[in-house]
Design a protein around this motif. Structure first.
Motif, PDB file in Angstrom:
ATOM      1  N   TYR A  25      38.897  32.804  42.428  1.00  0.00           N
ATOM      2  CA  TYR A  25      38.064  32.923  41.233  1.00  0.00           C
ATOM      3  C   TYR A  25      36.679  32.295  41.378  1.00  0.00           C
ATOM      4  CZ  TYR A  25      42.088  34.668  38.707  1.00  0.00           C
ATOM      5  OH  TYR A  25      43.142  35.421  38.309  1.00  0.00           O
ATOM      6  N   LYS A  26      36.582  31.175  42.050  1.00  0.00           N
ATOM      7  CA  LYS A  26      35.287  30.484  42.135  1.00  0.00           C
ATOM      8  C   LYS A  26      34.452  30.965  43.324  1.00  0.00           C
ATOM      9  CE  LYS A  26      36.263  27.708  38.724  1.00  0.00           C
ATOM     10  NZ  LYS A  26      35.629  27.794  37.447  1.00  0.00           N
ATOM     11  N   GLU A  27      35.026  30.903  44.528  1.00  0.00           N
ATOM     12  CA  GLU A  27      34.265  31.242  45.727  1.00  0.00           C
ATOM     13  C   GLU A  27      34.352  32.720  46.099  1.00  0.00           C
ATOM     14  OE1 GLU A  27      35.513  28.572  48.803  1.00  0.00           O
ATOM     15  OE2 GLU A  27      35.386  26.847  47.471  1.00  0.00           O
ATOM     16  N   LYS A  28      35.343  33.417  45.571  1.00  0.00           N
ATOM     17  CA  LYS A  28      35.551  34.850  45.815  1.00  0.00           C
ATOM     18  C   LYS A  28      35.646  35.164  47.313  1.00  0.00           C
ATOM     19  CE  LYS A  28      33.407  36.210  41.494  1.00  0.00           C
ATOM     20  NZ  LYS A  28      34.500  35.776  40.723  1.00  0.00           N
ATOM     21  N   LYS A  29      36.410  34.346  48.038  1.00  0.00           N
ATOM     22  CA  LYS A  29      36.569  34.530  49.474  1.00  0.00           C
ATOM     23  C   LYS A  29      37.827  35.305  49.846  1.00  0.00           C
ATOM     24  CE  LYS A  29      33.901  30.616  51.062  1.00  0.00           C
ATOM     25  NZ  LYS A  29      33.907  29.394  51.872  1.00  0.00           N
ATOM     26  N   ILE A  30      38.747  35.478  48.889  1.00  0.00           N
ATOM     27  CA  ILE A  30      39.945  36.261  49.175  1.00  0.00           C
ATOM     28  C   ILE A  30      40.005  37.441  48.219  1.00  0.00           C
ATOM     29  CG2 ILE A  30      41.222  34.296  50.124  1.00  0.00           C
ATOM     30  CD1 ILE A  30      42.792  34.119  47.538  1.00  0.00           C
ATOM     31  N   SER A  31      40.670  38.487  48.651  1.00  0.00           N
ATOM     32  CA  SER A  31      40.741  39.721  47.867  1.00  0.00           C
ATOM     33  C   SER A  31      41.869  39.652  46.838  1.00  0.00           C
ATOM     34  CB  SER A  31      40.988  40.909  48.800  1.00  0.00           C
ATOM     35  OG  SER A  31      42.263  40.772  49.409  1.00  0.00           O
ATOM     36  N   ARG A  32      41.838  40.590  45.921  1.00  0.00           N
ATOM     37  CA  ARG A  32      42.892  40.683  44.909  1.00  0.00           C
ATOM     38  C   ARG A  32      44.236  40.976  45.576  1.00  0.00           C
ATOM     39  NH1 ARG A  32      44.133  39.256  39.705  1.00  0.00           N
ATOM     40  NH2 ARG A  32      45.954  40.447  39.144  1.00  0.00           N
TER      41      ARG A  32
END
Length: 105
Positions: free
Chosen positions: A66-73
């Motif tokens: 949620y914060k860094e958006k480094k992993i996908s859904r």
């Protein structure tokens, strides 16, 4: 806290190699917290180490998604399905006023 149960029947999604070392470190910390001697501790102090590691692991996953958006859904859903992430705790962190919540006990 329940142990993380991984089926490993299907290949992890793309991005797994980015967070795998940190998750393995959390697993090692959890094993250490579970095997810690219980003597000379009050009843409420017994689970503090386990709760702390559980919080750190979930906060790491929350921040990465949620914060860094480094992993996908897709990877986030995989982590929830495999038991690495506590979806109820993460849902509370997304609500205003619950940002500092440590656990759902």
């Amino acid at each position: 806290m329940p142990k993380v149960k991984t089926s490993r029947t299907k290949k992890p999604p793309k991005g797994w190699e980015l967070i795998e070392p940190k998750l393995l470190e959390f697993d090692r910390k959890m094993r250490d917290a579970e095997s810690e001697p219980l003597d000379a501790k009050r009843r409420v102090e017994v689970t503090w180490g386990i709760t702390r590691v559980h919080h750190e692991r979930n906060r790491y996953i929350f921040n990465m998604y949620y914060k860094e958006k480094k992993i996908s859904r897709e990877l986030y859903d995989y982590l929830v399905k495999e038991g690495y992430a506590d979806v109820n705790l993460i849902a509370k962190w997304r609500k205003q006023g619950y940002e500092r919540l440590c656990c759902l006990q």
